[in-house]
Design an enzyme around this catalytic site. Sequence first.
Site, PDB file in Angstrom:
ATOM      1  N   ARG A 132      -2.375 -10.507  -3.463  1.00 41.82           N
ATOM      2  CA  ARG A 132      -3.838 -10.382  -3.559  1.00 41.82           C
ATOM      3  C   ARG A 132      -4.275 -10.597  -4.992  1.00 41.82           C
ATOM      4  O   ARG A 132      -3.556 -10.257  -5.940  1.00 41.82           O
ATOM      5  CB  ARG A 132      -4.287  -8.998  -3.099  1.00 41.82           C
ATOM      6  CG  ARG A 132      -3.970  -8.685  -1.650  1.00 41.82           C
ATOM      7  CD  ARG A 132      -4.396  -7.292  -1.283  1.00 41.82           C
ATOM      8  NE  ARG A 132      -3.817  -6.302  -2.171  1.00 41.82           N
ATOM      9  CZ  ARG A 132      -4.302  -5.081  -2.351  1.00 41.82           C
ATOM     10  NH1 ARG A 132      -5.402  -4.712  -1.707  1.00 41.82           N
ATOM     11  NH2 ARG A 132      -3.719  -4.232  -3.153  1.00 41.82           N
ATOM     12  N   GLY A 136      10.387  -5.695  -7.376  1.00 44.16           N
ATOM     13  CA  GLY A 136      11.423  -5.693  -8.406  1.00 44.16           C
ATOM     14  C   GLY A 136      12.599  -6.608  -8.120  1.00 44.16           C
ATOM     15  O   GLY A 136      12.652  -7.290  -7.090  1.00 44.16           O
ATOM     16  N   ASP A 163       5.295  -3.175  -9.563  1.00 40.74           N
ATOM     17  CA  ASP A 163       4.093  -2.631  -8.931  1.00 40.74           C
ATOM     18  C   ASP A 163       4.112  -1.108  -8.831  1.00 40.74           C
ATOM     19  O   ASP A 163       3.071  -0.459  -8.952  1.00 40.74           O
ATOM     20  CB  ASP A 163       3.844  -3.274  -7.559  1.00 40.74           C
ATOM     21  CG  ASP A 163       5.075  -3.304  -6.653  1.00 40.74           C
ATOM     22  OD1 ASP A 163       6.071  -2.610  -6.960  1.00 40.74           O
ATOM     23  OD2 ASP A 163       5.043  -4.030  -5.650  1.00 40.74           O
ATOM     24  N   THR A 216       5.894   0.428   3.255  1.00 38.07           N
ATOM     25  CA  THR A 216       7.119   0.014   3.942  1.00 38.07           C
ATOM     26  C   THR A 216       8.294   0.827   3.421  1.00 38.07           C
ATOM     27  O   THR A 216       9.117   1.323   4.189  1.00 38.07           O
ATOM     28  CB  THR A 216       7.382  -1.488   3.697  1.00 38.07           C
ATOM     29  OG1 THR A 216       6.246  -2.237   4.140  1.00 38.07           O
ATOM     30  CG2 THR A 216       8.617  -1.947   4.443  1.00 38.07           C
ATOM     31  N   ASN A 239      14.367   6.078  -3.441  1.00 38.14           N
ATOM     32  CA  ASN A 239      13.879   5.101  -2.469  1.00 38.14           C
ATOM     33  C   ASN A 239      14.222   5.587  -1.065  1.00 38.14           C
ATOM     34  O   ASN A 239      15.374   5.919  -0.783  1.00 38.14           O
ATOM     35  CB  ASN A 239      14.544   3.743  -2.703  1.00 38.14           C
ATOM     36  CG  ASN A 239      14.073   3.089  -3.977  1.00 38.14           C
ATOM     37  OD1 ASN A 239      12.954   2.625  -4.063  1.00 38.14           O
ATOM     38  ND2 ASN A 239      14.941   3.056  -4.985  1.00 38.14           N
ATOM     39  N   GLY A 265      -0.773   2.137   0.755  1.00 44.46           N
ATOM     40  CA  GLY A 265      -1.380   1.993   2.079  1.00 44.46           C
ATOM     41  C   GLY A 265      -1.166   3.185   2.984  1.00 44.46           C
ATOM     42  O   GLY A 265      -2.039   3.550   3.772  1.00 44.46           O
TER      43      GLY A 265
END
Length: 487
Positions: free
Chosen positions: A14, A78, A237, A259, A296, A406
């Site tokens: 985006r 990454g 990010d 995700t 993670n 999100g």
Amino acid sequence: MAYLALDLGAGSGRAIVGFIENGKVHLDEVHRFSNPPIGLGDTLYWDFLSLFSNIKEGIRLAVKKGYTLKGIAIDTWGVDFGLIDKSGHLLSNPVCYRDRRTEGMSAAASGSVSAEELYAITGIQQMEINSVFQLLSLKQKEDPVLSIADKLLFTPDLINYFLTGIACNEYTIASTSQLLDARKRYWSKAVFDKLQLPYRLMENIIYPCNLIGKLRNEIAEETGADDINVFSVGSHDTASAIAAIPANGKDWAFLSSGTWSLLGVTTDKPVLTEEARKNDFTNEGGVDDKILFMRNITGLWLLQRLIDEWEKAGEECAYDYLFSECSKATPFCSIINSDNPAFTHPVSMTEAIREYCRNTGQAIPVSKGELVRCVLESLAVKYYFVMARLQECTGLEIKHIFVVGGGSRNELLNQYIADALNMEVITGLTEATATGNIIQQAIADKQIQDLKEGHNIIKNSFEQKIYYPASTKKWTDVITERKHLFQ
């Protein structure tokens, strides 16, 4: 006067314009595009030419909409990189981290440097997708591009190079590579030497909130842009997203919910203990001299795959419908560990979940509502166990969790997290990455003084929502009963 954040994910990208007015930051998405990896032969590539074309289109559309751009900055996923030759040419489309070329590379590296030693230097969770193993695979296969290459540039660095002609490696994205010394915050010569990797490829490291250079004249002419600065921000990010959180003190944690789930805290120094390594925590570079100490976790990937299956079958799967059905389903019938290998790439996520529940002696979810409830409740339980390890490894007492990304829009999941962890959950920054990107550009451009001032602007700009713990006794009982699934 405005800044353009180019926020690129491993699936879509985006272009978002941001400007600060009356003490508030305003965002305007001007371009959205897909960014899927593409298989060619036996290799999975990123289509860099298409990606760069869409970046230029984002600049053009921002200018066409009437914005006077003062700056541009890139943030991406990454580990992935491109190789440049001495003439400045891209030698190949960058290879996607999901490509199979790194299979077995972690074991191959262990003969030269142990996992324990590698973690003690880099502080990065050992995953075969990491740049160090991608580079090692090129060396072991004697890939000719490695001998021709003059520079290694990570995805945002590569884009910045073709925007400005200036080559550098930004700190936060470099930290994901497992090639950086976590203490020195610079390339680890020891890692390169032990694995016999070409140190000559690496560029000087630039830190967030700095000027890289000017947009190339030919791109400015092509897009209709004026003389624009290209700034360095937290180009990973996650780093830019966490930089946007307006929190103080040491009693809060972050959850980047999408995700993948990234659950962690910001620290001043890396945590390089054996306890941290064994619990799969990673130390990645953050903005403002911070370290992101985090884990993670496989996150809403499971729900996304379920929805994909229902869409392909032509079944009802709108979020409002699914969450309504989820609320009607019986609580705590089945709990799964989202990081179990069964959920990595199953042919059918529905069947993978049911098979897991069957094998663990739990009720088998049948309806959509039961499946969605299983996923959301399971994520909340997973976060509980990771949070417990996080506090043990850091010695911190966490009282609040800021959820960004999100997944922060998922009100059911947010409430489940508050209940399971018995902590306040704070949301409101659904566009945290773009917001953090814009604020850092304004700092680099000397329009605002520092991140503290940026956080005050963010507080004025977005309304927070707080989820308070409830029904914690029920969650505690379930966590006690199912803890064997997370050991």
